[in-house]
Design a protein around this motif. Structure first.
Motif, PDB file in Angstrom:
ATOM      1  N   LYS A  16     -69.091 -28.284 -22.967  1.00 22.43           N
ATOM      2  CA  LYS A  16     -67.759 -27.696 -22.815  1.00 22.43           C
ATOM      3  C   LYS A  16     -67.790 -26.536 -21.817  1.00 22.43           C
ATOM      4  N   ARG A  17     -68.793 -25.686 -21.911  1.00 24.34           N
ATOM      5  CA  ARG A  17     -68.916 -24.542 -20.989  1.00 24.34           C
ATOM      6  C   ARG A  17     -69.113 -25.026 -19.554  1.00 24.34           C
ATOM      7  N   TRP A  18     -69.923 -26.076 -19.362  1.00 24.54           N
ATOM      8  CA  TRP A  18     -70.164 -26.639 -18.035  1.00 24.54           C
ATOM      9  C   TRP A  18     -68.853 -27.139 -17.422  1.00 24.54           C
ATOM     10  N   ILE A  19     -68.033 -27.819 -18.223  1.00 22.39           N
ATOM     11  CA  ILE A  19     -66.737 -28.309 -17.737  1.00 22.39           C
ATOM     12  C   ILE A  19     -65.820 -27.145 -17.405  1.00 22.39           C
ATOM     13  N   GLU A  20     -65.785 -26.112 -18.249  1.00 23.12           N
ATOM     14  CA  GLU A  20     -64.941 -24.944 -17.999  1.00 23.12           C
ATOM     15  C   GLU A  20     -65.321 -24.229 -16.699  1.00 23.12           C
ATOM     16  N   LEU A  21     -66.600 -24.283 -16.323  1.00 23.78           N
ATOM     17  CA  LEU A  21     -67.062 -23.650 -15.074  1.00 23.78           C
ATOM     18  C   LEU A  21     -66.761 -24.499 -13.852  1.00 23.78           C
ATOM     19  N   GLY A  22     -66.156 -25.664 -14.051  1.00 18.58           N
ATOM     20  CA  GLY A  22     -65.829 -26.526 -12.930  1.00 18.58           C
ATOM     21  C   GLY A  22     -66.863 -27.600 -12.688  1.00 18.58           C
ATOM     22  N   ALA A  23     -67.765 -27.803 -13.623  1.00 18.87           N
ATOM     23  CA  ALA A  23     -68.801 -28.836 -13.559  1.00 18.87           C
ATOM     24  C   ALA A  23     -69.608 -28.763 -12.263  1.00 18.87           C
ATOM     25  N   PRO A  24     -70.283 -27.616 -12.008  1.00 23.20           N
ATOM     26  CA  PRO A  24     -71.095 -27.509 -10.792  1.00 23.20           C
ATOM     27  C   PRO A  24     -72.242 -28.526 -10.824  1.00 23.20           C
ATOM     28  N   GLU A  25     -72.664 -28.961  -9.629  1.00 25.78           N
ATOM     29  CA  GLU A  25     -73.711 -29.977  -9.545  1.00 25.78           C
ATOM     30  C   GLU A  25     -75.069 -29.455  -9.981  1.00 25.78           C
ATOM     31  N   THR A  26     -75.346 -28.170  -9.717  1.00 29.59           N
ATOM     32  CA  THR A  26     -76.618 -27.577 -10.108  1.00 29.59           C
ATOM     33  C   THR A  26     -76.351 -26.240 -10.772  1.00 29.59           C
ATOM     34  N   ALA A  31     -68.998 -24.509  -8.087  1.00 29.59           N
ATOM     35  CA  ALA A  31     -68.059 -25.599  -8.324  1.00 29.59           C
ATOM     36  C   ALA A  31     -66.902 -25.483  -7.351  1.00 29.59           C
ATOM     37  N   LYS A  32     -66.420 -26.601  -6.888  1.00 30.50           N
ATOM     38  CA  LYS A  32     -65.245 -26.606  -6.031  1.00 30.50           C
ATOM     39  C   LYS A  32     -64.016 -26.667  -6.922  1.00 30.50           C
ATOM     40  N   VAL A  33     -63.068 -25.807  -6.638  1.00 23.16           N
ATOM     41  CA  VAL A  33     -61.830 -25.790  -7.398  1.00 23.16           C
ATOM     42  C   VAL A  33     -60.806 -26.593  -6.620  1.00 23.16           C
ATOM     43  N   ALA A  34     -60.133 -27.461  -7.299  1.00 26.16           N
ATOM     44  CA  ALA A  34     -59.108 -28.276  -6.640  1.00 26.16           C
ATOM     45  C   ALA A  34     -57.989 -27.373  -6.158  1.00 26.16           C
TER      46      ALA A  34
END
Length: 117
Positions: A16-26, A31-34
């Motif tokens: 959940k935290r990874w998704i909230e951060l924008g799911a960065p690759e590493t 993370a790129k924000v739309a």
């Protein structure tokens, strides 16, 4: 899926935290924000060819994207069964080609990095 049933709550919290951060690759990647809103219109799915001429994109806006040192590999490819249209995914872009003339019709930006489907 987890091998034996339920995912632990601690693991769910990490995801959940990874998704909230924008799911960065590493872990160190940003993370790129739309920066755009995507509106999707519902369409009716049919198995037969639609009447009339095939739909083709017209008047695509010009897109200024950074050039890469080397061409990016094709990560996704899609074609229309009814229109002479081919979409080729690349680095931060989708290239549209006319399959009758093999000419580039235009480029769609994909700022979320690399389209894969």
């Amino acid at each position: 899926m987890p091998p034996k049933g339920k995912v632990l709550d601690a693991d769910l919290a990490v995801i959940k935290r990874w998704i909230e951060l924008g799911a960065p690759e590493t872990a160190v990647g940003a993370a790129k924000v739309a920066a755009r809103k995507v509106d999707i219109d519902p369409v009716t799915v049919t198995l037969s060819k639609p009447a009339g001429p095939p739909p083709m994109p017209e008047k695509l806006p010009s897109v200024a994207l950074a050039r890469t040192e080397r061409p990016h590999p094709v990560t996704a490819l899609a074609s229309s069964p009814w229109a002479p249209l081919l979409a080729v995914a690349g680095h931060e872009r989708v290239l549209l080609y006319n399959t009758d003339t093999l000419k580039l019709i235009g480029t769609l930006p994909f700022p979320e990095r690399i389209p894969t489907c």
